[in-house]
Design a protein around this motif. Structure first.
Motif, PDB file in Angstrom:
ATOM      1  N   ASN A   1      -0.830  -2.939  -6.934  1.00 50.94           N
ATOM      2  CA  ASN A   1      -0.210  -3.855  -7.380  1.00 50.94           C
ATOM      3  C   ASN A   1      -1.044  -2.982  -8.908  1.00 50.94           C
ATOM      4  N   THR A   2      -1.297  -1.349  -9.096  1.00 51.29           N
ATOM      5  CA  THR A   2      -1.805  -1.236  -9.982  1.00 51.29           C
ATOM      6  C   THR A   2      -1.007   0.661 -10.989  1.00 51.29           C
ATOM      7  N   THR A   3       0.627   0.906 -10.067  1.00 49.52           N
ATOM      8  CA  THR A   3       1.462   1.487 -10.234  1.00 49.52           C
ATOM      9  C   THR A   3       1.690   2.052 -11.772  1.00 49.52           C
ATOM     10  N   VAL A   4       1.175   1.151 -12.498  1.00 47.93           N
ATOM     11  CA  VAL A   4       1.474   1.763 -13.843  1.00 47.93           C
ATOM     12  C   VAL A   4       0.725   2.436 -14.532  1.00 47.93           C
ATOM     13  N   GLU A   5      -0.705   2.014 -14.253  1.00 55.33           N
ATOM     14  CA  GLU A   5      -2.000   2.637 -14.077  1.00 55.33           C
ATOM     15  C   GLU A   5      -1.923   4.038 -14.088  1.00 55.33           C
ATOM     16  N   ASP A   6      -1.674   3.966 -12.244  1.00 54.51           N
ATOM     17  CA  ASP A   6      -1.355   4.983 -11.839  1.00 54.51           C
ATOM     18  C   ASP A   6      -1.177   6.016 -12.073  1.00 54.51           C
ATOM     19  N   LYS A   7       0.092   6.127 -12.626  1.00 58.09           N
ATOM     20  CA  LYS A   7       1.326   6.797 -12.712  1.00 58.09           C
ATOM     21  C   LYS A   7       1.026   8.158 -13.837  1.00 58.09           C
ATOM     22  N   ASN A   8       0.452   7.897 -14.513  1.00 59.69           N
ATOM     23  CA  ASN A   8      -0.368   9.132 -15.521  1.00 59.69           C
ATOM     24  C   ASN A   8      -0.949   9.968 -14.184  1.00 59.69           C
ATOM     25  N   ARG A   9      -1.581   9.527 -14.057  1.00 60.40           N
ATOM     26  CA  ARG A   9      -2.911  10.947 -13.043  1.00 60.40           C
ATOM     27  C   ARG A   9      -2.278  10.755 -11.971  1.00 60.40           C
ATOM     28  N   VAL A  10      -1.160  10.281 -10.943  1.00 58.58           N
ATOM     29  CA  VAL A  10      -0.312  11.210  -9.973  1.00 58.58           C
ATOM     30  C   VAL A  10      -0.091  12.592 -10.598  1.00 58.58           C
ATOM     31  N   LEU A  11       1.106  11.965 -11.971  1.00 59.88           N
ATOM     32  CA  LEU A  11       1.873  13.441 -12.454  1.00 59.88           C
ATOM     33  C   LEU A  11       1.183  14.358 -13.564  1.00 59.88           C
ATOM     34  N   GLU A  12      -0.371  14.201 -13.358  1.00 62.09           N
ATOM     35  CA  GLU A  12      -1.199  15.163 -13.926  1.00 62.09           C
ATOM     36  C   GLU A  12      -1.378  15.739 -12.691  1.00 62.09           C
ATOM     37  N   LEU A  13      -1.747  15.211 -11.251  1.00 65.27           N
ATOM     38  CA  LEU A  13      -2.184  16.162 -10.040  1.00 65.27           C
ATOM     39  C   LEU A  13      -0.726  16.660  -9.648  1.00 65.27           C
ATOM     40  N   VAL A  14      -0.070  16.122  -9.562  1.00 64.15           N
ATOM     41  CA  VAL A  14       1.715  16.584  -9.048  1.00 64.15           C
ATOM     42  C   VAL A  14       1.794  18.015  -9.844  1.00 64.15           C
ATOM     43  N   SER A  15       1.303  17.851 -10.804  1.00 58.55           N
ATOM     44  CA  SER A  15       1.914  19.183 -12.172  1.00 58.55           C
ATOM     45  C   SER A  15       1.836  20.389 -11.326  1.00 58.55           C
ATOM     46  N   LYS A  16       0.129  20.041 -11.216  1.00 59.54           N
ATOM     47  CA  LYS A  16      -1.153  21.853 -10.085  1.00 59.54           C
ATOM     48  C   LYS A  16       0.354  22.515  -9.040  1.00 59.54           C
ATOM     49  N   GLY A  17       0.680  21.359  -8.113  1.00 61.08           N
ATOM     50  CA  GLY A  17       0.966  21.684  -6.673  1.00 61.08           C
ATOM     51  C   GLY A  17       2.214  20.971  -6.274  1.00 61.08           C
ATOM     52  N   ASP A  18       2.377  21.253  -5.272  1.00 55.83           N
ATOM     53  CA  ASP A  18       2.532  19.687  -3.844  1.00 55.83           C
ATOM     54  C   ASP A  18       1.637  19.661  -3.673  1.00 55.83           C
ATOM     55  N   TYR A  19       1.903  18.186  -3.143  1.00 52.33           N
ATOM     56  CA  TYR A  19       1.117  16.704  -2.398  1.00 52.33           C
ATOM     57  C   TYR A  19       1.179  16.102  -1.786  1.00 52.33           C
ATOM     58  N   ILE A  20       0.827  15.464  -0.735  1.00 49.20           N
ATOM     59  CA  ILE A  20       0.990  14.950   0.238  1.00 49.20           C
ATOM     60  C   ILE A  20       1.185  13.059   0.512  1.00 49.20           C
ATOM     61  N   VAL A  21       1.989  12.494   0.666  1.00 49.72           N
ATOM     62  CA  VAL A  21       1.408  10.761   0.193  1.00 49.72           C
ATOM     63  C   VAL A  21       1.368  10.238   1.914  1.00 49.72           C
ATOM     64  N   GLN A  22       0.554   9.407   1.945  1.00 45.62           N
ATOM     65  CA  GLN A  22       0.679   8.943   3.425  1.00 45.62           C
ATOM     66  C   GLN A  22       0.374   7.280   3.035  1.00 45.62           C
ATOM     67  N   PRO A  23      -0.061   6.244   3.853  1.00 47.85           N
ATOM     68  CA  PRO A  23      -0.542   5.283   4.048  1.00 47.85           C
ATOM     69  C   PRO A  23      -2.094   5.405   3.982  1.00 47.85           C
ATOM     70  N   LEU A  24      -2.894   4.167   3.664  1.00 51.94           N
ATOM     71  CA  LEU A  24      -4.831   4.738   4.040  1.00 51.94           C
ATOM     72  C   LEU A  24      -4.522   3.760   5.102  1.00 51.94           C
ATOM     73  N   MET A  25      -4.682   4.496   6.413  1.00 51.53           N
ATOM     74  CA  MET A  25      -4.995   3.377   7.760  1.00 51.53           C
ATOM     75  C   MET A  25      -5.917   2.471   7.594  1.00 51.53           C
ATOM     76  N   PRO A  26      -5.699   1.548   8.247  1.00 50.27           N
ATOM     77  CA  PRO A  26      -6.696   0.738   8.478  1.00 50.27           C
ATOM     78  C   PRO A  26      -8.268   1.350   8.941  1.00 50.27           C
ATOM     79  N   GLN A  27      -7.107   1.768  10.039  1.00 49.08           N
ATOM     80  CA  GLN A  27      -7.983   2.722  11.149  1.00 49.08           C
ATOM     81  C   GLN A  27      -9.387   3.710  10.787  1.00 49.08           C
TER      82      GLN A  27
END
Length: 291
Positions: A155-181
């Motif tokens: 529910n905060t994808t719009v606000e988070d987009k620039n932060r993610v783009l800043e990170l990914v501009s510096k290298g490859d990233y891995i995305v995973q679900p935040l597992m409740p376990q």
């Protein structure tokens, strides 16, 4: 044989347990066993590497921050015919989390993952849909200690987009679900020379997802069922054969062990959490020296 015990110039923040501090007490223990072993900071330009026969990776914990420099250092040691524990090829393979793709393709369960190449620029919403999760965790493919690791909310994808783009501009990233376990604990199964040693569970403090002690995480000893030990052993046999040390990290999800990381470079081994682990580490090293 003369052994370089590889460390780094930073500080150590792991607490002792059972009257043993792995970051302070292991080296003197090995020296007292009669081994010709000395601590060396991997990026110290004054080190005469040519005098060493073996380099034992223990705590080069800033390698991911100096990635290119570390790769050049590995090349240098190899050119000098210095044997590396663990082996050069395994260390290079394990440095980048893209190795998880090969693990998954071989039939082992891993946490569902999407890899973002440097410069990625798409909508975050698609990541949540593909991973079927309300929260995601994103971290660099070359990383350690939760550095540049963040949690994303659907529910905060719009606000988070620039932060993610800043990170990914510096290298490859891995995305995973935040597992409740993760709240139930991250399991770490430790192997020495391919043989099972012990297991610990790391749990985050309330309201956090990071299990490291420096973020308030706790550690407890665990006794996994034999089927999980066998599974971890098969993974090591497939991807880490001949390693002196290996740590298999994962979560229990619906009675399945799902791999998070296969730690083959510089993992903390929680040697103080098993009464025989320190002796086993020494024995593993001696066995490696005889090969």
């Amino acid at each position: 044989m003369k052994i370089a015990y590889i460390t780094y110039s930073g500080t150590f923040k792991y607490s002792p347990a059972n009257n043993f501090n792995e970051t302070q007490d292991l080296l003197p223990f090995l020296q007292n066993k009669g081994l010709d072993i000395s601590a060396e900071i991997w990026d110290d330009p004054s080190v005469d590497w040519e005098k060493y026969d073996i380099a034992l990776l223990k705590t080069p914990w800033d390698y991911h921050q100096k990635y290119d420099q570390f790769k050049l250092w590995l090349d240098k040691l190899q050119s000098l015919n210095i044997r590396l524990l663990n082996d050069y090829s395994i260390v290079r393979w394990n440095m980048d989390k893209h190795y998880l793709l090969e693990v998954a393709e071989s039939g082992f369960d891993i946490i569902p993952s999407i890899f973002l190449q440097q410069g990625w620029n798409e909508e975050l919403k698609g990541l949540f849909e593909r991973l079927n999760s309300e929260k995601l965790i994103i971290k660099p493919c070359v990383s350690g200690g939760s550095k540049n690791t963040i949690v994303l909310s659907k529910n905060t994808t719009v606000e988070d987009k620039n932060r993610v783009l800043e990170l990914v501009s510096k290298g490859d990233y891995i995305v995973q679900p935040l597992m409740p376990q993760i709240q139930e604990g991250e399991w770490s199964l430790i192997f020495l020379n391919g043989k099972y040693s012990h297991t610990i569970i790391k749990k985050p403090k309330a309201g956090d997802f990071r299990v490291q002690q420096i973020f308030g995480g706790t550690i407890e000893v665990a006794s996994p069922m034999q089927q999980y030990i066998d599974l971890a052993e098969r993974c090591i046999s497939r991807f880490a054969k001949g390693t002196m040390y290996a740590r298999v990290d994962g979560l229990m999800v619906d009675d399945r062990f799902m791999l998070m990381e296969l730690e083959l470079i510089e993992p903390f081994l929680y040697l103080s959490y098993h009464s025989e682990a320190v002796e086993m580490y020494h024995s593993a090293l001696v066995q490696q020296l005889s090969q």
